[in-house]
Design a protein around this motif. Structure first.
Motif, PDB file in Angstrom:
ATOM      1  N   GLU A  78     -24.535 -13.945  34.643  1.00 41.18           N
ATOM      2  CA  GLU A  78     -24.909 -13.836  36.048  1.00 41.18           C
ATOM      3  C   GLU A  78     -23.558 -13.854  37.113  1.00 41.18           C
ATOM      4  N   THR A  79     -23.938 -13.187  38.286  1.00 40.22           N
ATOM      5  CA  THR A  79     -22.944 -13.270  39.163  1.00 40.22           C
ATOM      6  C   THR A  79     -22.785 -14.655  39.665  1.00 40.22           C
ATOM      7  N   GLY A  80     -21.565 -15.116  39.981  1.00 35.58           N
ATOM      8  CA  GLY A  80     -21.242 -16.461  40.167  1.00 35.58           C
ATOM      9  C   GLY A  80     -20.973 -17.365  38.906  1.00 35.58           C
ATOM     10  N   ARG A  81     -20.994 -17.059  37.754  1.00 40.00           N
ATOM     11  CA  ARG A  81     -20.764 -17.866  36.602  1.00 40.00           C
ATOM     12  C   ARG A  81     -19.485 -18.164  36.480  1.00 40.00           C
ATOM     13  N   GLU A  82     -19.122 -19.311  36.204  1.00 42.42           N
ATOM     14  CA  GLU A  82     -17.554 -19.652  36.067  1.00 42.42           C
ATOM     15  C   GLU A  82     -17.652 -20.262  34.483  1.00 42.42           C
ATOM     16  N   ILE A  83     -16.401 -20.218  33.880  1.00 47.40           N
ATOM     17  CA  ILE A  83     -15.962 -20.664  32.821  1.00 47.40           C
ATOM     18  C   ILE A  83     -14.430 -20.973  32.904  1.00 47.40           C
ATOM     19  N   VAL A  84     -14.048 -21.980  32.325  1.00 47.88           N
ATOM     20  CA  VAL A  84     -12.769 -22.573  32.115  1.00 47.88           C
ATOM     21  C   VAL A  84     -12.381 -22.689  30.661  1.00 47.88           C
ATOM     22  N   VAL A  85     -11.048 -21.997  30.411  1.00 47.50           N
ATOM     23  CA  VAL A  85     -10.613 -22.045  28.918  1.00 47.50           C
ATOM     24  C   VAL A  85      -9.196 -22.727  29.086  1.00 47.50           C
ATOM     25  N   LYS A  86      -9.062 -23.921  28.552  1.00 43.55           N
ATOM     26  CA  LYS A  86      -7.702 -24.503  28.014  1.00 43.55           C
ATOM     27  C   LYS A  86      -7.176 -24.957  26.842  1.00 43.55           C
ATOM     28  N   ASP A  87      -5.812 -24.925  26.842  1.00 39.17           N
ATOM     29  CA  ASP A  87      -5.154 -25.095  25.710  1.00 39.17           C
ATOM     30  C   ASP A  87      -5.144 -26.720  25.606  1.00 39.17           C
ATOM     31  N   GLU A  88      -6.068 -27.356  24.659  1.00 36.18           N
ATOM     32  CA  GLU A  88      -5.990 -28.857  24.504  1.00 36.18           C
ATOM     33  C   GLU A  88      -4.962 -29.134  23.621  1.00 36.18           C
ATOM     34  N   SER A  89      -4.538 -28.346  22.841  1.00 37.25           N
ATOM     35  CA  SER A  89      -3.406 -28.665  21.744  1.00 37.25           C
ATOM     36  C   SER A  89      -2.237 -28.843  22.278  1.00 37.25           C
ATOM     37  N   ILE A 118      -4.581 -13.843  28.341  1.00 43.36           N
ATOM     38  CA  ILE A 118      -4.002 -14.459  26.951  1.00 43.36           C
ATOM     39  C   ILE A 118      -3.284 -15.879  27.459  1.00 43.36           C
ATOM     40  N   ILE A 119      -3.684 -17.021  27.383  1.00 40.31           N
ATOM     41  CA  ILE A 119      -2.891 -18.300  27.300  1.00 40.31           C
ATOM     42  C   ILE A 119      -1.800 -18.471  26.390  1.00 40.31           C
ATOM     43  N   ASN A 120      -0.615 -18.390  26.906  1.00 45.09           N
ATOM     44  CA  ASN A 120       0.542 -18.418  26.017  1.00 45.09           C
ATOM     45  C   ASN A 120       1.709 -19.551  26.453  1.00 45.09           C
ATOM     46  N   LEU A 121       0.885 -20.446  27.292  1.00 47.03           N
ATOM     47  CA  LEU A 121       1.734 -21.653  27.814  1.00 47.03           C
ATOM     48  C   LEU A 121       0.968 -22.778  27.271  1.00 47.03           C
ATOM     49  N   ASP A 122       2.113 -23.870  26.879  1.00 49.66           N
ATOM     50  CA  ASP A 122       1.619 -25.356  26.400  1.00 49.66           C
ATOM     51  C   ASP A 122       0.704 -25.843  27.546  1.00 49.66           C
ATOM     52  N   ASN A 123      -0.422 -26.273  27.218  1.00 48.79           N
ATOM     53  CA  ASN A 123      -1.309 -27.116  27.983  1.00 48.79           C
ATOM     54  C   ASN A 123      -2.030 -26.349  29.203  1.00 48.79           C
ATOM     55  N   ALA A 124      -1.802 -24.812  29.268  1.00 46.14           N
ATOM     56  CA  ALA A 124      -2.391 -24.126  30.339  1.00 46.14           C
ATOM     57  C   ALA A 124      -3.827 -23.777  30.225  1.00 46.14           C
ATOM     58  N   ALA A 125      -4.310 -23.367  31.438  1.00 45.33           N
ATOM     59  CA  ALA A 125      -5.945 -22.934  31.332  1.00 45.33           C
ATOM     60  C   ALA A 125      -6.093 -21.788  32.125  1.00 45.33           C
ATOM     61  N   LEU A 126      -7.238 -21.107  32.065  1.00 43.03           N
ATOM     62  CA  LEU A 126      -7.649 -20.127  33.019  1.00 43.03           C
ATOM     63  C   LEU A 126      -9.220 -20.201  33.502  1.00 43.03           C
ATOM     64  N   HIS A 127      -9.251 -20.169  34.657  1.00 40.39           N
ATOM     65  CA  HIS A 127     -10.601 -20.163  35.506  1.00 40.39           C
ATOM     66  C   HIS A 127     -11.165 -18.870  35.710  1.00 40.39           C
ATOM     67  N   PHE A 128     -12.159 -18.584  35.101  1.00 40.26           N
ATOM     68  CA  PHE A 128     -12.850 -17.409  35.343  1.00 40.26           C
ATOM     69  C   PHE A 128     -14.176 -17.472  36.197  1.00 40.26           C
ATOM     70  N   TYR A 130     -17.649 -14.739  37.316  1.00 43.06           N
ATOM     71  CA  TYR A 130     -18.331 -13.344  37.137  1.00 43.06           C
ATOM     72  C   TYR A 130     -18.517 -12.759  38.524  1.00 43.06           C
ATOM     73  N   ARG A 131     -18.151 -11.702  38.805  1.00 39.50           N
ATOM     74  CA  ARG A 131     -18.529 -10.843  39.967  1.00 39.50           C
ATOM     75  C   ARG A 131     -18.141  -9.582  39.997  1.00 39.50           C
ATOM     76  N   ASN A 132     -19.018  -8.415  39.194  1.00 39.24           N
ATOM     77  CA  ASN A 132     -18.999  -7.192  38.835  1.00 39.24           C
ATOM     78  C   ASN A 132     -17.839  -7.081  37.883  1.00 39.24           C
ATOM     79  N   GLY A 133     -17.588  -8.075  37.022  1.00 41.76           N
ATOM     80  CA  GLY A 133     -16.454  -8.109  36.009  1.00 41.76           C
ATOM     81  C   GLY A 133     -15.900  -9.588  36.148  1.00 41.76           C
ATOM     82  N   TRP A 134     -15.216 -10.054  35.145  1.00 41.83           N
ATOM     83  CA  TRP A 134     -14.684 -11.300  35.206  1.00 41.83           C
ATOM     84  C   TRP A 134     -13.226 -11.279  36.044  1.00 41.83           C
ATOM     85  N   LYS A 135     -13.215 -12.251  36.778  1.00 44.44           N
ATOM     86  CA  LYS A 135     -12.035 -12.390  37.623  1.00 44.44           C
ATOM     87  C   LYS A 135     -11.416 -13.870  37.255  1.00 44.44           C
ATOM     88  N   ILE A 136     -10.053 -13.711  37.241  1.00 42.31           N
ATOM     89  CA  ILE A 136      -9.261 -15.120  37.126  1.00 42.31           C
ATOM     90  C   ILE A 136      -9.088 -15.727  38.461  1.00 42.31           C
TER      91      ILE A 136
END
Length: 137
Positions: A78-89, A118-128, A130-136
């Motif tokens: 749904e519009t306004g949906r947020e998701i965070v993906v983090k490298d916990e390892s 793509i997350i390719n940095l140690d301990n990095a995260a991306l916050h997404f 959704y509004r007419n597609g996913w935005k970082i």
């Protein structure tokens, strides 16, 4: 029965069945801090395998897997949906053997007009968002 919990599978909203003395009803529970301000409790998930598909209740997805991981964002966001993906390892920067690839559920669910992020940095995260597609964000 009083105290039963129910989650609407289409929205991910949880309800509790109560009787307030006037009538029995389903209510949406909230948490309150010491100053009576409502506090949001966000859904968290740990990923320990090579693939994960986000559900309607996920907000934070922590990845701890000794290999490359693909996380698929929700199918019908749904519009306004947020998701965070983090490298916990703390190892996503160890070359392609540990990177985390995030994709939309379908080809039309782009991430900033790209097919993946793509997350390719140690301990990095991306916050997404959704509004007419996913935005970082």
């Amino acid at each position: 029965t009083h105290g039963d919990r129910w989650m609407a599978s289409d929205t991910g909203i949880e309800y509790v069945y109560i009787n307030d003395g006037n009538s029995p009803q389903w209510v949406q529970p909230t948490n309150t801090s010491s100053n009576s301000t409502p506090v949001s409790i966000l859904g968290t998930t740990g990923v320990t395998g090579a693939t994960y598909t986000a559900s309607v209740v996920d907000y934070y997805i922590g990845v701890s897997y000794a290999g490359p991981v693909t996380v698929t964002l929700p199918v019908a966001p749904e519009t306004g949906r947020e998701i965070v993906v983090k490298d916990e390892s703390g190892n996503a920067g160890n070359g392609v053997s540990r990177q985390i690839t995030i994709v939309g559920a379908t080809a039309s669910h782009k991430i900033d007009n790209q097919s993946s992020a793509i997350i390719n940095l140690d301990n990095a995260a991306l916050h997404f968002l959704y509004r007419n597609g996913w935005k970082i964000i």
